[in-house]
Design an enzyme around this catalytic site. Structure first.
Site, PDB file in Angstrom:
ATOM      1  N   HIS A 174       0.498  -1.181   0.006  1.00  0.00           N
ATOM      2  CA  HIS A 174       0.210  -0.616   0.133  1.00  0.00           C
ATOM      3  C   HIS A 174       0.499   1.517  -0.095  1.00  0.00           C
ATOM      4  O   HIS A 174       2.007   1.449   0.480  1.00  0.00           O
ATOM      5  CB  HIS A 174      -1.302  -0.310   1.323  1.00  0.00           C
TER       6      HIS A 174
ATOM      7  N   GLU B  98       1.442   3.885   1.394  1.00  0.00           N
ATOM      8  CA  GLU B  98       1.081   4.080   3.232  1.00  0.00           C
ATOM      9  C   GLU B  98       2.247   3.666   3.882  1.00  0.00           C
ATOM     10  O   GLU B  98       3.560   4.299   4.698  1.00  0.00           O
ATOM     11  CB  GLU B  98      -0.003   4.713   3.808  1.00  0.00           C
TER      12      GLU B  98
ATOM     13  N   GLY C  72      -7.452   9.132   0.193  1.00  0.00           N
ATOM     14  CA  GLY C  72      -8.204  10.295   1.104  1.00  0.00           C
ATOM     15  C   GLY C  72      -7.874  10.784   0.747  1.00  0.00           C
ATOM     16  O   GLY C  72      -8.702  12.268   1.438  1.00  0.00           O
TER      17      GLY C  72
ATOM     18  N   SER D 283     -10.638   7.566  -2.803  1.00  0.00           N
ATOM     19  CA  SER D 283     -11.891   8.430  -2.769  1.00  0.00           C
ATOM     20  C   SER D 283     -12.877   7.193  -3.384  1.00  0.00           C
ATOM     21  O   SER D 283     -13.333   7.809  -3.696  1.00  0.00           O
ATOM     22  CB  SER D 283     -11.556   9.387  -3.374  1.00  0.00           C
TER      23      SER D 283
HETATM   24  P1  PGA Z   1      -9.452   6.254   0.192  1.00  0.00           P
HETATM   25  O1  PGA Z   1      -8.051   5.338   0.537  1.00  0.00           O
HETATM   26  O2  PGA Z   1     -10.479   4.996   0.425  1.00  0.00           O
HETATM   27  O3  PGA Z   1     -10.144   7.114   1.554  1.00  0.00           O
HETATM   28  O4  PGA Z   1      -9.616   6.727  -0.477  1.00  0.00           O
HETATM   29  C1  PGA Z   1      -8.115   3.988  -0.280  1.00  0.00           C
HETATM   30  C2  PGA Z   1      -6.920   3.171   0.024  1.00  0.00           C
HETATM   31  O5  PGA Z   1      -6.051   3.734   0.347  1.00  0.00           O
HETATM   32  O6  PGA Z   1      -7.367   1.969  -0.282  1.00  0.00           O
END
Ligand code: PGA
Length: 250
Positions: A96, A98, A172, A211
């Site tokens: 991911h 992140e 996000g 999103s």
């Molecule tokens: P989000 O995150 O739907 O809050 O944009 C998606 C993700 O990071 O898997």
């Protein structure tokens, strides 16, 4: 074989014991109306994997958001794929953005994690995606296809691997690429899968993430070579997540 659609919720670092109420609510929505030909997955934080796996209603798979490459050993604070399987997980998200950004994870580590997931008979959801600067520089396909090549193990199959395209700038933020842009990237991923794995490349599920919400799910899920969604924020509330699953109810 046609790709199986998957709507997957990534709870990230959210959720306490009380959040089990959302899992139960999701079970009720699914028993009232199961989507056609679509799997449903929730990936809560590690602390909730075992409880969710024990209590999830039929039709809800439970997964995790990361794992270590080793099976066990001196790795304080880490969790192995074997432990996740033991807790009842059937999927693990790897790579991911992140994790790539916050923990410096690169493609070779992501690939090793996917192999660890495969080694336990679970499915790896391998994430790829460009940053805003990379998109603005016109490098989206180079970045995404480079990450894909480096992060997918040679032993990846449609049965053990799902690809998730998540533009970093859409995660996000409430911003999404156009349906045409999503289709362009997903079609390029599909071509790369076929180039590497032959005809079997047509069977991999390719999720879009970033999103996704009830109001845009239908059009995003209908874009070419989109086989489901990886959902962050909108997966935390069963009613929102269910509204996204609606894209597969007709
Ligand atoms: P989000 O995150 O739907 O809050 O944009 C998606 C993700 O990071 O898997």
């Amino acid at each position: 074989m046609k790709p199986t659609a998957l709507v997957a919720g990534n709870w990230k670092m959210n959720g306490l014991a009380a959040s089990q109420a959302e899992l139960e609510a999701l079970g009720t929505y699914l028993s009232d109306g199961a989507p056609a030909d679509c799997d449903v997955l929730i990936c809560p934080p590690f602390t909730l994997v075992a409880a969710f796996a024990a209590n999830a209603a039929d039709g809800i798979a439970v997964g995790a958001q990361d794992c270590h490459t080793n099976t066990s050993g001196a790795h304080t604070g880490d969790i192995s794929a074997e432990m996740l399987k033991d807790a009842g997980a059937t999927y693990v998200i790897v790579g991911h953005s992140e994790r790539r950004a916050d923990h410096g994870e690169g493609d070779s580590l992501v690939k090793a994690k996917a192999e660890a997931v495969h080694g336990q008979g679970m499915k790896a959801i391998v994430c790829v995606g460009e940053t805003e600067a990379e998109r603005d520089a016109g490098n989206t396909l180079d970045i995404v296809l480079g990450q894909l090549a480096g992060s997918l193990p040679d032993a990846a199959t449609a049965a053990n691997t799902v690809v998730a395209y998540e533009p970093v700038w859409a995660i996000g933020t409430g911003r999404t690429p156009t349906v045409e842009d999503v289709a362009e990237v997903h079609t390029a991923i599909r071509s790369a899968l076929v180039a590497r794995f032959g005809e079997a490349g047509n069977s991999f599920s390719i999720l879009y993430g970033g999103s996704v919400k009830p109001s845009n799910a239908d059009e995003l899920m209908n874009a070419a070579n989109v086989n489901g969604a990886l959902v962050g924020g909108a997966s935390l509330k069963a009613s929102d997540f269910n509204g996204i699953i609606d894209a597969y109810r007709k």
